[in-house]
Design a protein around this motif. Structure first.
Motif, PDB file in Angstrom:
ATOM      1  N   GLY A 266       0.802  -1.222   0.000  1.00  0.00           N
ATOM      2  CA  GLY A 266       0.000   0.000   0.000  1.00  0.00           C
ATOM      3  C   GLY A 266       0.824   1.256   0.000  1.00  0.00           C
ATOM      4  N   GLY A 267       0.117   2.370   0.164  1.00  0.00           N
ATOM      5  CA  GLY A 267       0.750   3.671   0.356  1.00  0.00           C
ATOM      6  C   GLY A 267       1.789   4.001  -0.686  1.00  0.00           C
ATOM      7  N   ASP A 268       2.715   4.890  -0.317  1.00  0.00           N
ATOM      8  CA  ASP A 268       3.792   5.241  -1.244  1.00  0.00           C
ATOM      9  C   ASP A 268       5.119   4.722  -0.695  1.00  0.00           C
ATOM     10  OD1 ASP A 268       4.062   6.900   0.890  1.00  0.00           O
ATOM     11  OD2 ASP A 268       4.078   8.769  -0.249  1.00  0.00           O
ATOM     12  N   ALA A 269       5.023   3.644   0.087  1.00  0.00           N
ATOM     13  CA  ALA A 269       6.226   3.101   0.701  1.00  0.00           C
ATOM     14  C   ALA A 269       7.290   2.828  -0.345  1.00  0.00           C
ATOM     15  CB  ALA A 269       5.887   1.807   1.451  1.00  0.00           C
ATOM     16  N   GLY A 270       8.481   3.316  -0.095  1.00  0.00           N
ATOM     17  CA  GLY A 270       9.601   3.033  -0.985  1.00  0.00           C
ATOM     18  C   GLY A 270       9.832   4.080  -2.040  1.00  0.00           C
ATOM     19  N   PHE A 271       8.858   4.947  -2.304  1.00  0.00           N
ATOM     20  CA  PHE A 271       9.057   5.885  -3.412  1.00  0.00           C
ATOM     21  C   PHE A 271      10.109   6.930  -3.072  1.00  0.00           C
ATOM     22  CE2 PHE A 271       7.431   6.755  -7.571  1.00  0.00           C
ATOM     23  CZ  PHE A 271       7.900   8.023  -7.817  1.00  0.00           C
ATOM     24  N   ALA A 272      10.130   7.374  -1.810  1.00  0.00           N
ATOM     25  CA  ALA A 272      11.138   8.370  -1.431  1.00  0.00           C
ATOM     26  C   ALA A 272      12.541   7.827  -1.645  1.00  0.00           C
ATOM     27  CB  ALA A 272      10.949   8.777   0.030  1.00  0.00           C
ATOM     28  N   ASP A 273      12.712   6.510  -1.430  1.00  0.00           N
ATOM     29  CA  ASP A 273      14.031   5.918  -1.630  1.00  0.00           C
ATOM     30  C   ASP A 273      14.464   5.961  -3.086  1.00  0.00           C
ATOM     31  OD1 ASP A 273      13.325   3.324   0.803  1.00  0.00           O
ATOM     32  OD2 ASP A 273      14.065   5.382   1.041  1.00  0.00           O
ATOM     33  N   ALA A 274      13.484   6.139  -3.988  1.00  0.00           N
ATOM     34  CA  ALA A 274      13.795   6.166  -5.413  1.00  0.00           C
ATOM     35  C   ALA A 274      13.992   7.579  -5.925  1.00  0.00           C
ATOM     36  CB  ALA A 274      12.679   5.479  -6.197  1.00  0.00           C
ATOM     37  N   GLY A 275      14.082   8.524  -5.012  1.00  0.00           N
ATOM     38  CA  GLY A 275      14.379   9.881  -5.447  1.00  0.00           C
ATOM     39  C   GLY A 275      13.231  10.857  -5.310  1.00  0.00           C
ATOM     40  N   ALA A 276      12.082  10.426  -4.790  1.00  0.00           N
ATOM     41  CA  ALA A 276      10.984  11.358  -4.595  1.00  0.00           C
ATOM     42  C   ALA A 276      11.357  12.337  -3.501  1.00  0.00           C
ATOM     43  CB  ALA A 276       9.712  10.604  -4.213  1.00  0.00           C
ATOM     44  N   PRO A 277      10.956  13.618  -3.635  1.00  0.00           N
ATOM     45  CA  PRO A 277      11.319  14.615  -2.626  1.00  0.00           C
ATOM     46  C   PRO A 277      10.710  14.306  -1.284  1.00  0.00           C
ATOM     47  CG  PRO A 277       9.690  15.469  -4.173  1.00  0.00           C
ATOM     48  CD  PRO A 277      10.169  14.186  -4.719  1.00  0.00           C
ATOM     49  N   ASP A 278      11.460  14.579  -0.239  1.00  0.00           N
ATOM     50  CA  ASP A 278      11.004  14.371   1.132  1.00  0.00           C
ATOM     51  C   ASP A 278      10.755  15.746   1.743  1.00  0.00           C
ATOM     52  OD1 ASP A 278      12.363  12.449   3.925  1.00  0.00           O
ATOM     53  OD2 ASP A 278      10.651  13.804   3.763  1.00  0.00           O
ATOM     54  N   ALA A 279       9.605  15.860   2.456  1.00  0.00           N
ATOM     55  CA  ALA A 279       9.255  17.165   3.016  1.00  0.00           C
ATOM     56  C   ALA A 279      10.266  17.637   4.051  1.00  0.00           C
ATOM     57  CB  ALA A 279       7.858  17.100   3.638  1.00  0.00           C
ATOM     58  N   GLY A 280      10.990  16.701   4.656  1.00  0.00           N
ATOM     59  CA  GLY A 280      11.964  17.094   5.667  1.00  0.00           C
ATOM     60  C   GLY A 280      13.375  16.997   5.140  1.00  0.00           C
ATOM     61  N   GLY A 281      14.325  16.764   6.033  1.00  0.00           N
ATOM     62  CA  GLY A 281      15.707  16.535   5.619  1.00  0.00           C
ATOM     63  C   GLY A 281      16.287  17.713   4.872  1.00  0.00           C
ATOM     64  N   ASP A 282      16.797  17.465   3.649  1.00  0.00           N
ATOM     65  CA  ASP A 282      17.485  18.494   2.880  1.00  0.00           C
ATOM     66  C   ASP A 282      16.583  19.653   2.519  1.00  0.00           C
ATOM     67  OD1 ASP A 282      19.685  16.920   3.010  1.00  0.00           O
ATOM     68  OD2 ASP A 282      19.416  16.004   1.020  1.00  0.00           O
ATOM     69  N   ASP A 283      15.242  19.419   2.477  1.00  0.00           N
ATOM     70  CA  ASP A 283      14.339  20.496   2.089  1.00  0.00           C
ATOM     71  C   ASP A 283      13.968  21.402   3.262  1.00  0.00           C
ATOM     72  OD1 ASP A 283      14.313  19.616  -0.468  1.00  0.00           O
ATOM     73  OD2 ASP A 283      12.555  18.321  -0.226  1.00  0.00           O
ATOM     74  N   ALA A 284      14.389  21.027   4.481  1.00  0.00           N
ATOM     75  CA  ALA A 284      13.945  21.773   5.653  1.00  0.00           C
ATOM     76  C   ALA A 284      14.328  23.238   5.586  1.00  0.00           C
ATOM     77  CB  ALA A 284      14.516  21.126   6.926  1.00  0.00           C
ATOM     78  N   GLY A 285      15.462  23.592   4.966  1.00  0.00           N
ATOM     79  CA  GLY A 285      15.874  24.980   4.886  1.00  0.00           C
ATOM     80  C   GLY A 285      15.606  25.598   3.534  1.00  0.00           C
ATOM     81  N   CYS A 286      14.757  24.994   2.745  1.00  0.00           N
ATOM     82  CA  CYS A 286      14.480  25.459   1.382  1.00  0.00           C
ATOM     83  C   CYS A 286      13.811  26.831   1.398  1.00  0.00           C
ATOM     84  CB  CYS A 286      13.574  24.442   0.683  1.00  0.00           C
ATOM     85  SG  CYS A 286      13.072  24.935  -0.966  1.00  0.00           S
ATOM     86  N   VAL A 287      14.191  27.679   0.428  1.00  0.00           N
ATOM     87  CA  VAL A 287      13.586  29.003   0.267  1.00  0.00           C
ATOM     88  C   VAL A 287      13.295  29.231  -1.213  1.00  0.00           C
ATOM     89  CG1 VAL A 287      13.889  31.483   0.515  1.00  0.00           C
ATOM     90  CG2 VAL A 287      14.780  29.942   2.274  1.00  0.00           C
ATOM     91  N   ASP A 288      12.057  29.624  -1.521  1.00  0.00           N
ATOM     92  CA  ASP A 288      11.674  29.974  -2.893  1.00  0.00           C
ATOM     93  C   ASP A 288      11.347  31.459  -2.902  1.00  0.00           C
ATOM     94  OD1 ASP A 288      10.618  30.346  -5.381  1.00  0.00           O
ATOM     95  OD2 ASP A 288       9.335  28.571  -5.354  1.00  0.00           O
ATOM     96  N   ASP A 289      12.207  32.259  -3.537  1.00  0.00           N
ATOM     97  CA  ASP A 289      12.049  33.711  -3.491  1.00  0.00           C
ATOM     98  C   ASP A 289      11.014  34.245  -4.470  1.00  0.00           C
ATOM     99  OD1 ASP A 289      13.983  34.047  -1.511  1.00  0.00           O
ATOM    100  OD2 ASP A 289      15.616  34.017  -2.983  1.00  0.00           O
ATOM    101  N   ALA A 290      10.607  33.443  -5.449  1.00  0.00           N
ATOM    102  CA  ALA A 290       9.685  33.958  -6.467  1.00  0.00           C
ATOM    103  C   ALA A 290       8.639  32.911  -6.838  1.00  0.00           C
ATOM    104  CB  ALA A 290      10.467  34.390  -7.703  1.00  0.00           C
ATOM    105  N   PRO A 291       7.810  32.468  -5.894  1.00  0.00           N
ATOM    106  CA  PRO A 291       6.832  31.419  -6.204  1.00  0.00           C
ATOM    107  C   PRO A 291       5.730  31.883  -7.149  1.00  0.00           C
ATOM    108  CG  PRO A 291       6.444  32.288  -4.015  1.00  0.00           C
ATOM    109  CD  PRO A 291       7.739  32.885  -4.475  1.00  0.00           C
ATOM    110  N   CYS A 292       5.507  33.203  -7.236  1.00  0.00           N
ATOM    111  CA  CYS A 292       4.399  33.724  -8.047  1.00  0.00           C
ATOM    112  C   CYS A 292       4.868  34.325  -9.374  1.00  0.00           C
ATOM    113  CB  CYS A 292       3.623  34.775  -7.258  1.00  0.00           C
ATOM    114  SG  CYS A 292       2.915  34.162  -5.700  1.00  0.00           S
ATOM    115  N   ALA A 293       6.105  34.015  -9.750  1.00  0.00           N
ATOM    116  CA  ALA A 293       6.670  34.660 -10.941  1.00  0.00           C
ATOM    117  C   ALA A 293       5.886  34.343 -12.205  1.00  0.00           C
ATOM    118  CB  ALA A 293       8.128  34.235 -11.110  1.00  0.00           C
TER     119      ALA A 293
END
Length: 527
Positions: free
Chosen positions: A44-71
């Protein structure tokens, strides 16, 4: 064909009860509790997909900044590069919103004055209204925003017989929206775990190159109940869902009408490999998604005898359509014709069957008494109170009701085959189908397989043309139906005795997982 029935065929959900024990004409459908845990059904679920390269909401993305989301957008809500939802401003001015508000007010006010749902849960019409209006603020396309606003107003009442759609035919997809039960990509989906599985490929083309058994784990990084709600909160014509399980079924039915170019699907093939599919501009001719029941015009009843002598009887509806053999404008005559047609089909397998599987998945409802007649012959059938229905007096405050009569099961030999019986249901087993499932579970020894039913016990066939939204109709349900303790049944899905969903491996092999599980149980009962 009369006007009410013409409207009914747009979505094909039929009413269950009306005053004097009768049955109203067909009404538009929904296209109905929590879905299984991600790991409950073969991973079930999406188990295993993150291991294949799907983005994870935490970890490396925790400090992510998008300066122009509405461009690249002018207004509305967007998901930025970090996965956060950002507002790029309202798509309408306050004055424009005031001019659009009557479209929502008409729906909410009518439902508030005719519905009984405020007796079912803590319903706040102002909160429903405000949520519906946000569609105009957050969706740039005016046509799509209009449909989304109507849908949010309708679904805020959580009633399976309450819905909306186009009055004069065509699809909401043609009006920038989407349709429950229609695909424009040549494939259809069913719920599986917390996501979807490709269960049908009826189209003449397959622009997304998806195969039977492929699991859609996420769309644009969103998965689970949040994705189901997003789909139904968008511009999807159809009916409401009484609970999360039914919302999953209705979201699956709408998925391949709702997708738009640029959407990204995370997909797991039956062999476990993971890949992404980007939705392009190519579409297929629209097809109906009603596996295994087939399109609305599929025969009312079909019986087959398997090599193991388990009989499978598909009951797709409890109503004849005009022009069909058995159709009659007189209620009692059509009811008699219908029960006779079901008995005639049963007789083709009666003598050789070691058990009967009654398949009501996708059953669109109709004449409740026809279904109860069938259940009355199941093993262990006993005299049982099933429900009592009440008609809500329009505009009454506090709510006032007129007695519409009871549903009672009385054992009868007519459909008694003398062998074990199983019943198959899902979130699109609605109205008279709900009563069939409820009666089989509480009053017989039959065993139920599949997914929870729609939990839509009212009905009515009542509708209005929306004057503030020309070209659209609103169907509504004024019939409250209660259990033996006087508590409302609406939203309370019949739960199967065994939760069974379509397996990717079985879909690839051409097997119906739910039928196979029910047949195995029947064979285990053999002396």
């Amino acid at each position: 064909m009369n006007r009410a029935l013409t409207l009914s065929l747009l979505f094909s959900v039929l009413s269950a009860c009306v005053p004097d024990g009768g049955v109203a004409e067909p009404e538009p459908s929904a296209e109905p509790e929590p879905t299984p845990d991600a790991g409950a059904l073969d991973g079930g679920g999406d188990a295993g997909f993150a291991d294949a390269g799907a983005p994870d909401a935490g970890g490396d993305d925790a400090g992510c900044v998008d300066d122009a989301p509405c461009a690249n957008v002018t207004c509305g809500l967007v998901t930025d590069a970090c996965g956060a939802t950002v507002s790029c401003g309202s798509c309408v001015t306050p004055d424009e919103l005031d001019q659009l508000a009557p479209r929502v007010d008409e729906v909410v006010d009518h439902l508030w004055s005719t519905s009984y749902m405020q007796d079912v849960f803590d319903l706040d019409p102002n909160a429903v209204r405000e949520h519906a209006l946000t569609a105009f603020e957050n969706i740039p396309d005016p046509g799509r925003a209009h449909i989304a606003a109507l849908g949010r107003a309708v679904r805020g009442f959580k009633n399976g017989h309450t819905g909306f759609g186009l009055s004069l035919g065509g699809t909401c997809r043609e009006q920038s929206g989407a349709d429950s039960g229609i695909s424009v990509y040549g494939v259809c989906a069913h719920p599986r775990g917390d996501h979807f599985v490709v269960s049908q490929a009826p189209g003449t083309s397959n622009p997304l190159a998806l195969d039977l058994g492929d699991e859609v784990l996420a769309v644009n990084g969103l998965s689970g109940p949040a994705l189901h709600q997003l789909i139904l909160d968008d511009a999807v014509c159809g009916n409401g869902a009484g609970n999360d399980s039914v919302a999953h079924d209705l979201a699956a039915a709408a998925l391949f009408s709702w997708l738009r170019p640029g959407d990204v699907l995370d997909v797991r093939a039956p062999d476990g490999t993971l890949h992404t599919v980007v939705v392009g501009d190519e579409e297929a001719a629209p097809v109906y998604c009603r596996y295994p029941a087939g399109p609305t015009g599929t025969p009312l009843v079909t019986a087959t005898l398997r090599p193991d002598n388990v009989a499978v009887i598909a009951l797709t509806r409890f109503v004849f359509f005009p022009g069909e053999p058995g159709y009659d404008e007189d209620y009692l005559t059509q009811l008699a014709n219908m029960t006779q047609a079901i008995e005639d089909e049963l007789d083709t397998v009666r003598d050789d069957a070691v058990g009967v599987v009654w398949d009501l998945r996708g059953n669109i409802g109709g004449y409740t008494f026809a279904g109860l007649e069938v259940v009355s012959g199941m093993p262990g059938a006993m005299s049982t109170f099933i429900a009592r229905c009440w008609y809500r007096v329009p505009g009454s405050d506090p709510l006032d009701y007129q007695d519409s009569g009871p549903f009672q099961l009385t054992p009868s030999p007519r459909f008694d085959v003398g062998v074990p019986a199983a019943v198959l249901i899902d979130g699109r087993t609605i109205s008279a189908g709900d009563y069939f499932a409820r009666a089989a579970q509480v009053a017989t020894d039959a065993r139920l397989f599949g997914r929870p039913a729609a939990g839509a016990y009212g009905g009515g066939g009542a509708y209005i043309e929306l004057s503030e939204s020309p070209g659209y109709y609103l169907s509504y349900d004024p019939y409250r139906c209660d259990d033996e303790e006087g508590l409302p049944l609406e939203t309370r899905s019949v739960e199967p005795d065994e939760l069974v969903e379509l397996s990717p491996d079985d879909l690839v092999a051409g097997r119906d997982t739910v039928v196979e599980r029910a047949a195995a149980w029947i064979l285990d009962q053999a002396p």
